[in-house]
Scaffold this motif. Sequence first.
Motif, PDB file in Angstrom:
ATOM      1  N   GLY A 197       0.815  -1.204   0.000  1.00 17.03           N
ATOM      2  CA  GLY A 197       0.000   0.000   0.000  1.00 17.03           C
ATOM      3  C   GLY A 197       0.846   1.249   0.000  1.00 17.03           C
ATOM      4  N   GLU A 198       0.205   2.369  -0.243  1.00 11.84           N
ATOM      5  CA  GLU A 198       0.894   3.654  -0.245  1.00 11.84           C
ATOM      6  C   GLU A 198       1.274   4.076   1.171  1.00 11.84           C
ATOM      7  OE1 GLU A 198       1.776   5.613  -2.916  1.00 11.84           O
ATOM      8  OE2 GLU A 198       1.170   3.884  -4.113  1.00 11.84           O
ATOM      9  N   THR A 199       0.343   3.983   2.099  1.00 12.90           N
ATOM     10  CA  THR A 199       0.565   4.428   3.479  1.00 12.90           C
ATOM     11  C   THR A 199       1.234   3.354   4.319  1.00 12.90           C
ATOM     12  OG1 THR A 199      -1.386   5.841   3.326  1.00 12.90           O
ATOM     13  CG2 THR A 199      -0.574   5.362   5.527  1.00 12.90           C
ATOM     14  N   VAL A 200       0.782   2.115   4.208  1.00 13.06           N
ATOM     15  CA  VAL A 200       1.293   1.032   5.049  1.00 13.06           C
ATOM     16  C   VAL A 200       2.543   0.363   4.479  1.00 13.06           C
ATOM     17  CG1 VAL A 200      -0.932   0.567   6.129  1.00 13.06           C
ATOM     18  CG2 VAL A 200      -0.287  -0.686   4.058  1.00 13.06           C
ATOM     19  N   GLY A 201       2.952   0.756   3.285  1.00  8.24           N
ATOM     20  CA  GLY A 201       4.159   0.197   2.690  1.00  8.24           C
ATOM     21  C   GLY A 201       3.954  -1.222   2.188  1.00  8.24           C
ATOM     22  N   ARG A 202       5.065  -1.920   2.046  1.00  7.67           N
ATOM     23  CA  ARG A 202       5.046  -3.292   1.531  1.00  7.67           C
ATOM     24  C   ARG A 202       5.705  -4.202   2.553  1.00  7.67           C
ATOM     25  NH1 ARG A 202       7.499  -4.258  -4.241  1.00  7.67           N
ATOM     26  NH2 ARG A 202       5.546  -3.237  -4.698  1.00  7.67           N
ATOM     27  N   GLY A 203       5.073  -5.341   2.795  1.00 13.53           N
ATOM     28  CA  GLY A 203       5.660  -6.269   3.749  1.00 13.53           C
ATOM     29  C   GLY A 203       4.896  -7.571   3.825  1.00 13.53           C
ATOM     30  N   SER A 204       5.311  -8.385   4.780  1.00 16.85           N
ATOM     31  CA  SER A 204       4.643  -9.670   4.996  1.00 16.85           C
ATOM     32  C   SER A 204       4.869 -10.117   6.432  1.00 16.85           C
ATOM     33  CB  SER A 204       5.178 -10.731   4.034  1.00 16.85           C
ATOM     34  OG  SER A 204       6.527 -11.022   4.323  1.00 16.85           O
ATOM     35  N   GLN A 205       4.019 -11.028   6.853  1.00 25.10           N
ATOM     36  CA  GLN A 205       4.195 -11.686   8.140  1.00 25.10           C
ATOM     37  C   GLN A 205       3.818 -13.149   7.966  1.00 25.10           C
ATOM     38  OE1 GLN A 205       1.724 -10.002  11.211  1.00 25.10           O
ATOM     39  NE2 GLN A 205       0.000  -9.697   9.850  1.00 25.10           N
ATOM     40  N   GLN A 206       4.581 -13.997   8.629  1.00 24.32           N
ATOM     41  CA  GLN A 206       4.361 -15.436   8.523  1.00 24.32           C
ATOM     42  C   GLN A 206       4.500 -16.057   9.902  1.00 24.32           C
ATOM     43  OE1 GLN A 206       6.158 -17.533   5.257  1.00 24.32           O
ATOM     44  NE2 GLN A 206       6.621 -19.291   6.543  1.00 24.32           N
ATOM     45  N   ILE A 207       3.572 -16.960  10.215  1.00 24.89           N
ATOM     46  CA  ILE A 207       3.632 -17.648  11.504  1.00 24.89           C
ATOM     47  C   ILE A 207       4.778 -18.653  11.462  1.00 24.89           C
ATOM     48  CG2 ILE A 207       2.412 -19.156  13.119  1.00 24.89           C
ATOM     49  CD1 ILE A 207      -0.216 -17.844  12.138  1.00 24.89           C
ATOM     50  N   GLU A 208       5.727 -18.480  12.383  1.00 26.85           N
ATOM     51  CA  GLU A 208       6.913 -19.332  12.460  1.00 26.85           C
ATOM     52  C   GLU A 208       6.785 -20.392  13.548  1.00 26.85           C
ATOM     53  OE1 GLU A 208       9.915 -19.068  10.484  1.00 26.85           O
ATOM     54  OE2 GLU A 208       8.447 -18.011   9.268  1.00 26.85           O
ATOM     55  N   ALA A 209       6.062 -20.082  14.608  1.00 32.08           N
ATOM     56  CA  ALA A 209       5.853 -21.032  15.703  1.00 32.08           C
ATOM     57  C   ALA A 209       4.471 -20.767  16.271  1.00 32.08           C
ATOM     58  CB  ALA A 209       6.914 -20.869  16.785  1.00 32.08           C
ATOM     59  N   SER A 210       3.797 -21.833  16.649  1.00 32.02           N
ATOM     60  CA  SER A 210       2.437 -21.676  17.142  1.00 32.02           C
ATOM     61  C   SER A 210       2.142 -22.701  18.232  1.00 32.02           C
ATOM     62  CB  SER A 210       1.444 -21.847  15.988  1.00 32.02           C
ATOM     63  OG  SER A 210       0.128 -21.697  16.449  1.00 32.02           O
ATOM     64  N   ALA A 211       1.808 -22.183  19.400  1.00 29.18           N
ATOM     65  CA  ALA A 211       1.394 -23.008  20.534  1.00 29.18           C
ATOM     66  C   ALA A 211       0.325 -22.208  21.270  1.00 29.18           C
ATOM     67  CB  ALA A 211       2.574 -23.303  21.451  1.00 29.18           C
ATOM     68  N   PRO A 212      -0.550 -22.874  22.027  1.00 34.88           N
ATOM     69  CA  PRO A 212      -1.633 -22.147  22.700  1.00 34.88           C
ATOM     70  C   PRO A 212      -1.173 -20.996  23.607  1.00 34.88           C
ATOM     71  CG  PRO A 212      -2.085 -24.484  22.729  1.00 34.88           C
ATOM     72  CD  PRO A 212      -0.688 -24.319  22.180  1.00 34.88           C
ATOM     73  N   GLN A 213       0.076 -21.014  24.067  1.00 33.58           N
ATOM     74  CA  GLN A 213       0.562 -19.946  24.940  1.00 33.58           C
ATOM     75  C   GLN A 213       1.333 -18.868  24.183  1.00 33.58           C
ATOM     76  OE1 GLN A 213       1.540 -23.247  25.507  1.00 33.58           O
ATOM     77  NE2 GLN A 213      -0.175 -23.655  26.875  1.00 33.58           N
ATOM     78  N   LYS A 214       1.821 -19.176  22.959  1.00 37.97           N
ATOM     79  CA  LYS A 214       2.624 -18.185  22.239  1.00 37.97           C
ATOM     80  C   LYS A 214       2.642 -18.465  20.747  1.00 37.97           C
ATOM     81  CE  LYS A 214       6.889 -15.606  22.579  1.00 37.97           C
ATOM     82  NZ  LYS A 214       8.096 -15.387  23.353  1.00 37.97           N
TER      83      LYS A 214
END
Length: 176
Positions: A87-104
């Motif tokens: 986007g113009e305001t929010v820029g360019r990027g990504s996020q990816q889930i690397e680890a997933s457990a009910p606490q973190k």
Amino acid sequence: MKALLKGLLYLVLLLALVCVGGGLLLPSTTHVERSISIDRPPAQVYAMLDSFKRFNEWSPWYAMEPEAKYSYSGPESGVGARMAWDGETVGRGSQQIEASAPQKIVLALEFDGSRATASYALAAEGDGTRVTWALDSDHGYNPIARWFGLLMEKMVGKDYEQGLARLKQVLENDPR
């Protein structure tokens, strides 16, 4: 005239030395975190945060630029789930889930070429859940990034507060 130019050159060199040298004396890492208590059980909060399908319902950045382009890849939830934006305001990027457990849940972030780690820590709190959203950046030996790191608390902290407040609102308005 030569003395003035020589003086300007020395001033520029001194400024560069202060910026670079001073930057290397600053912390090489930045940590920002915010927490909120949500009146929903940890399992319900975890289900919301372990997927990007409802992220824009509470994201502070979506509210800034809803017309940005969003794409999703990988599994719908859990490790490997990925969301990218442009986007113009929010820029360019990504996020990816690397680890997933009910606490973190741990996310790898890339934003306009910079990398960082975000996480959601979940802890039972009475009948609800304490959610802590954190961002960690390692600036290495980049003095400019270290100077920028001084601003992260103020910039990202406010966005995290808004996002957590919206997350609380969305979850507490969902049926149990």
